[in-house]
Design a protein around this motif. Structure first.
Motif, PDB file in Angstrom:
ATOM      1  N   ALA A 181      51.824 -33.704   3.822  1.00 38.91           N
ATOM      2  CA  ALA A 181      51.381 -33.426   5.194  1.00 38.91           C
ATOM      3  C   ALA A 181      49.951 -32.888   5.206  1.00 38.91           C
ATOM      4  O   ALA A 181      49.134 -33.278   6.061  1.00 38.91           O
ATOM      5  CB  ALA A 181      52.326 -32.437   5.857  1.00 38.91           C
ATOM      6  N   GLU A 182      49.650 -31.999   4.286  1.00 41.48           N
ATOM      7  CA  GLU A 182      48.310 -31.411   4.245  1.00 41.48           C
ATOM      8  C   GLU A 182      47.253 -32.446   3.892  1.00 41.48           C
ATOM      9  O   GLU A 182      46.150 -32.434   4.457  1.00 41.48           O
ATOM     10  CB  GLU A 182      48.279 -30.260   3.236  1.00 41.48           C
ATOM     11  CG  GLU A 182      49.068 -29.036   3.627  1.00 41.48           C
ATOM     12  CD  GLU A 182      50.551 -29.121   3.305  1.00 41.48           C
ATOM     13  OE1 GLU A 182      51.267 -28.141   3.552  1.00 41.48           O
ATOM     14  OE2 GLU A 182      50.993 -30.189   2.812  1.00 41.48           O
ATOM     15  N   LEU A 183      47.568 -33.360   2.985  1.00 37.51           N
ATOM     16  CA  LEU A 183      46.614 -34.407   2.622  1.00 37.51           C
ATOM     17  C   LEU A 183      46.342 -35.317   3.812  1.00 37.51           C
ATOM     18  O   LEU A 183      45.182 -35.673   4.080  1.00 37.51           O
ATOM     19  CB  LEU A 183      47.145 -35.205   1.438  1.00 37.51           C
ATOM     20  CG  LEU A 183      46.307 -36.414   1.002  1.00 37.51           C
ATOM     21  CD1 LEU A 183      44.882 -36.000   0.663  1.00 37.51           C
ATOM     22  CD2 LEU A 183      46.955 -37.118  -0.184  1.00 37.51           C
TER      23      LEU A 183
ATOM     24  N   VAL B 130      52.058 -39.934  -2.203  1.00 37.83           N
ATOM     25  CA  VAL B 130      51.648 -38.709  -1.537  1.00 37.83           C
ATOM     26  C   VAL B 130      50.884 -38.997  -0.249  1.00 37.83           C
ATOM     27  O   VAL B 130      50.766 -38.126   0.616  1.00 37.83           O
ATOM     28  CB  VAL B 130      50.801 -37.832  -2.486  1.00 37.83           C
ATOM     29  CG1 VAL B 130      49.413 -38.422  -2.707  1.00 37.83           C
ATOM     30  CG2 VAL B 130      50.716 -36.402  -1.973  1.00 37.83           C
ATOM     31  N   PHE B 131      50.381 -40.228  -0.105  1.00 38.19           N
ATOM     32  CA  PHE B 131      49.663 -40.622   1.108  1.00 38.19           C
ATOM     33  C   PHE B 131      50.213 -41.961   1.577  1.00 38.19           C
ATOM     34  O   PHE B 131      50.494 -42.839   0.757  1.00 38.19           O
ATOM     35  CB  PHE B 131      48.160 -40.740   0.822  1.00 38.19           C
ATOM     36  CG  PHE B 131      47.301 -40.832   2.055  1.00 38.19           C
ATOM     37  CD1 PHE B 131      47.085 -39.723   2.851  1.00 38.19           C
ATOM     38  CD2 PHE B 131      46.712 -42.031   2.427  1.00 38.19           C
ATOM     39  CE1 PHE B 131      46.299 -39.804   3.994  1.00 38.19           C
ATOM     40  CE2 PHE B 131      45.916 -42.123   3.557  1.00 38.19           C
ATOM     41  CZ  PHE B 131      45.712 -41.001   4.344  1.00 38.19           C
TER      42      PHE B 131
ATOM     43  N   ARG C  76      48.334 -28.053  -2.934  1.00 41.35           N
ATOM     44  CA  ARG C  76      48.786 -27.801  -1.561  1.00 41.35           C
ATOM     45  C   ARG C  76      48.143 -26.536  -0.985  1.00 41.35           C
ATOM     46  O   ARG C  76      47.739 -26.519   0.198  1.00 41.35           O
ATOM     47  CB  ARG C  76      50.301 -27.680  -1.535  1.00 41.35           C
ATOM     48  CG  ARG C  76      50.897 -27.643  -0.150  1.00 41.35           C
ATOM     49  CD  ARG C  76      52.415 -27.652  -0.219  1.00 41.35           C
ATOM     50  NE  ARG C  76      53.007 -27.826   1.095  1.00 41.35           N
ATOM     51  CZ  ARG C  76      54.307 -27.879   1.303  1.00 41.35           C
ATOM     52  NH1 ARG C  76      55.151 -27.794   0.287  1.00 41.35           N
ATOM     53  NH2 ARG C  76      54.779 -28.036   2.528  1.00 41.35           N
ATOM     54  N   LEU C  77      48.040 -25.488  -1.789  1.00 49.19           N
ATOM     55  CA  LEU C  77      47.430 -24.253  -1.313  1.00 49.19           C
ATOM     56  C   LEU C  77      45.957 -24.472  -0.981  1.00 49.19           C
ATOM     57  O   LEU C  77      45.442 -23.922   0.001  1.00 49.19           O
ATOM     58  CB  LEU C  77      47.585 -23.152  -2.358  1.00 49.19           C
ATOM     59  CG  LEU C  77      49.020 -22.735  -2.701  1.00 49.19           C
ATOM     60  CD1 LEU C  77      49.022 -21.637  -3.753  1.00 49.19           C
ATOM     61  CD2 LEU C  77      49.761 -22.289  -1.452  1.00 49.19           C
ATOM     62  N   VAL C  78      45.268 -25.270  -1.797  1.00 47.21           N
ATOM     63  CA  VAL C  78      43.857 -25.568  -1.518  1.00 47.21           C
ATOM     64  C   VAL C  78      43.708 -26.340  -0.213  1.00 47.21           C
ATOM     65  O   VAL C  78      42.849 -26.021   0.622  1.00 47.21           O
ATOM     66  CB  VAL C  78      43.233 -26.354  -2.690  1.00 47.21           C
ATOM     67  CG1 VAL C  78      41.857 -26.885  -2.313  1.00 47.21           C
ATOM     68  CG2 VAL C  78      43.144 -25.476  -3.925  1.00 47.21           C
ATOM     69  N   LEU C  79      44.534 -27.344  -0.012  1.00 45.67           N
ATOM     70  CA  LEU C  79      44.426 -28.141   1.216  1.00 45.67           C
ATOM     71  C   LEU C  79      44.726 -27.298   2.452  1.00 45.67           C
ATOM     72  O   LEU C  79      44.084 -27.477   3.500  1.00 45.67           O
ATOM     73  CB  LEU C  79      45.365 -29.339   1.141  1.00 45.67           C
ATOM     74  CG  LEU C  79      45.048 -30.383   0.059  1.00 45.67           C
ATOM     75  CD1 LEU C  79      45.977 -31.584   0.184  1.00 45.67           C
ATOM     76  CD2 LEU C  79      43.596 -30.828   0.129  1.00 45.67           C
ATOM     77  N   GLN C  80      45.693 -26.419   2.346  1.00 42.13           N
ATOM     78  CA  GLN C  80      45.993 -25.549   3.487  1.00 42.13           C
ATOM     79  C   GLN C  80      44.781 -24.708   3.873  1.00 42.13           C
ATOM     80  O   GLN C  80      44.491 -24.531   5.071  1.00 42.13           O
ATOM     81  CB  GLN C  80      47.186 -24.656   3.153  1.00 42.13           C
ATOM     82  CG  GLN C  80      48.510 -25.392   3.092  1.00 42.13           C
ATOM     83  CD  GLN C  80      49.638 -24.543   2.542  1.00 42.13           C
ATOM     84  OE1 GLN C  80      49.422 -23.436   2.026  1.00 42.13           O
ATOM     85  NE2 GLN C  80      50.863 -25.037   2.631  1.00 42.13           N
TER      86      GLN C  80
END
Length: 549
Positions: free
Chosen positions: A232-234, A254-255, A329-333
């Motif tokens: 979702a974040e990507l 993932v995408f 995921r933490l980076v994208l958030q």
């Protein structure tokens, strides 16, 4: 009341940590573990015929659960084997789990405590230093010497396996500890709390500024993005930046495959290589930019790289970059809070469409209609939600690039590249999901795991196994012929696969290029194990890294 032993403490701890399935193959030193499993409710035991296949099955089980619930915690899968030969047979499979960041908890028995330390006492299965064989293969090794150490050692191992980057871990427990009577209370409260791998704020700020100023940002999503559950974040970040997304072979899924910004995963195509190189800022998520992702080291970026990677050793290991050691995921958030949101103007979408057109035209110029149709037919035969497991075979090499993973996740042995993954990996996947599950092998790789047809029958696992029979190691035949004009040791005697499967009580069909889709769909629709044999000589598309065009 039955006297509790060390093996009971192991099993109780696994249950408390959340395990509901254990993959296990008994051995003389591990008897205490298997007795504890016998008298414990709530743990399903899946066996196998060979330890390396057992480890592949545990890997497949963990991958299937990750794919089924990408937002949940890492689903660590325990595997139990015996000392010495049994333990060592898992090494090649654990190498795959390490390369693909799969959380497998390997538990091995050991010789008695008195024999540890390399004293050469002559115990059965004794090695001077068994754990030394595993240190450079798994994430961490844990050795237990008393019953009271068991709960904490298993918790530490579980946390290691489920901390980004995920990976296999190894626990060794001596035979006498497993059999030792214990007065420890029943273990019910052990919990694992893997620490989040958060990014440094100043690096995030720099990354956000680079991406915000970029005129042609592109994202390469690797296996680390997939493992982190950053779907979702990507999507949100790509749409915010209007950045095309290409996926590595390990990052497939993932995408969205058909998303308007998806450049898909044709990473061995020179057009894709140049598309990535043309980015003024390339955001690499969870990839070390290794041999395949860099098109055999020919990728030469002309802009800035930002590399987000949970495996510290992979940061800038191949290309200079702004390296951020963190969970993707933490980076994208965090980036979503800082980057500007751009209005669509059609430029990124047009660039992606142009890339995919060039890829298609390059393939159209080669005599590959048979191969492309086979992949399309297999994909069309797979029911929505079916997970797929692929061995190292030409069909899989095609699937790395061409397979649409939306609704049919793909798991391959591409991480370490060893043969034999397809069937045992799928058996683990079926144990996790209930099936149906698809396995794909060549006839060479199929012989590595043929004994596991018995496992499929014994446990009633809903796996359909497609064996593409070209009479040998097909991809090695191509490599040798391409390099030297002829091949050696690639042509193989093999059984009548269909007859052999039927001897196990497995439904079997011999298919053809014209009927493979129909035949495969029919077998996938049947409960329990089944086999489809496709006699066919498939070819690979021409490599592009040699000619760079």
């Amino acid at each position: 009341m039955t006297q509790r032993i060390g093996g009971d403490v192991v099993v109780e701890t696994l249950r408390a940590l959340g395990a509901d399935t254990v993959f296990g193959l008994p051995g003389q030193h591990a008897l205490g573990l298997f007795e504890a499993l016998r008298r414990t409710d709530g743990l399903r035991v899946i066996s196998s015929r060979v330890e390396n296949n057992l480890a592949f099955a545990a890997d497949g089980h963990a991958r299937a659960r990750l794919a089924a619930d990408p937002d949940g915690p890492a689903p660590v899968t325990p595997m139990i084997v015996s000392t010495g030969p049994g333990a060592l047979l898992t090494l090649a499979s654990l190498q795959e789990s390490r390369a693909a960041s799969v959380p497998v908890l390997g538990i091995s028995s050991q010789i008695p405590v008195a024999g540890l330390g390399g004293g050469r006492h002559g115990y059965l299965h004794e090695l001077p230093d068994q754990q030394a064989s595993f240190r450079d293969v798994v994430k961490s090794v844990h050795v237990v010497r008393t019953v009271s150490q068991l709960p904490t050692a298993l918790r530490e191992a579980w946390e290691s396996a489920s901390t980004a980057p995920y990976g296999p871990v190894w626990v060794e427990i001596p035979q006498d500890i497993l059999l030792a009577p214990t007065e420890l209370p029943r273990i019910t409260s052990v919990t694992a709390q893997p620490a989040p791998l958060a990014p440094l704020p100043e690096l995030l700020t720099e990354a956000a500024e680079l991406l915000g100023a970029a005129k042609n940002p592109v994202i390469l999503a690797g296996g680390g993005a997939l493992r982190s559950g950053a779907h979702a974040e990507l999507k949100a970040l790509a749409e915010a930046l209007r950045a095309p997304v290409l996926s590595t072979f390990g990052g497939k899924g993932v995408f969205g495959w058909d998303h308007e910004l998806s450049g898909q995963s044709w990473l061995e195509d020179w057009h894709s290589t140049e598309f990535l190189a043309d980015a003024d800022v390339l955001l690499v998520l969870g990839s070390g930019l290794g041999e395949l992702s860099s098109n055999y080291r020919e990728f030469a970026p002309r802009g800035r790289l930002i590399q987000v990677e949970a495996d510290l050793g992979k940061l800038e290991s191949n290309y200079p970059a702004l390296g951020i050691h963190a969970d993707v995921r933490l980076v994208l958030q965090e980036l979503l809070e800082q980057v500007p949101f751009r209005q669509p103007n059609g430029a990124a979408e047009a660039a992606v469409a142009g890339l995919l057109t060039k890829v298609r035209e390059r393939l159209d110029a080669q005599p590959l209609a048979v191969e492309r149709k086979v992949i399309d037919d297999i994909r069309a035969a797979v029911p929505e939600g079916t997970q797929t497991f692929w061995d190292m075979t030409i069909a899989a090499y095609w699937a790395w690039s061409a397979w649409n993973p939306d609704g049919a996740p793909i798991h391959t042995a591409q991480g370490a590249g060893g043969l034999g993954y397809g069937l045992p990996g799928a058996l683990g996947g079926a144990a996790a999901t209930g099936g149906p599950v698809l396995a794909v092998s060549g006839d060479g790789g199929a012989m590595y795991g043929i004994a596991e047809l018995a496992t499929a029958v014994q446990h009633g696992l809903d796996v359909t196994w497609l064996v593409v029979d070209d009479g040998g190691y097909g991809i090695l035949r191509e490599y040798l012929t391409g390099a030297f004009g002829q091949s050696t040791a690639t042509e193989l005697a093999r059984p009548d696969f269909a007859a052999l499967a039927r001897s196990f009580g497995v439904s079997a069909t011999v298919s053809s290029l014209d009927t493979i889709g129909e035949d495969l769909a029919a077998e996938l629709g049947k409960p329990g194990p089944s086999l489809v044999v496709l006699p066919a000589l498939l070819k690979m598309f021409e490599p592009t890294h040699l000619e760079k065009k």
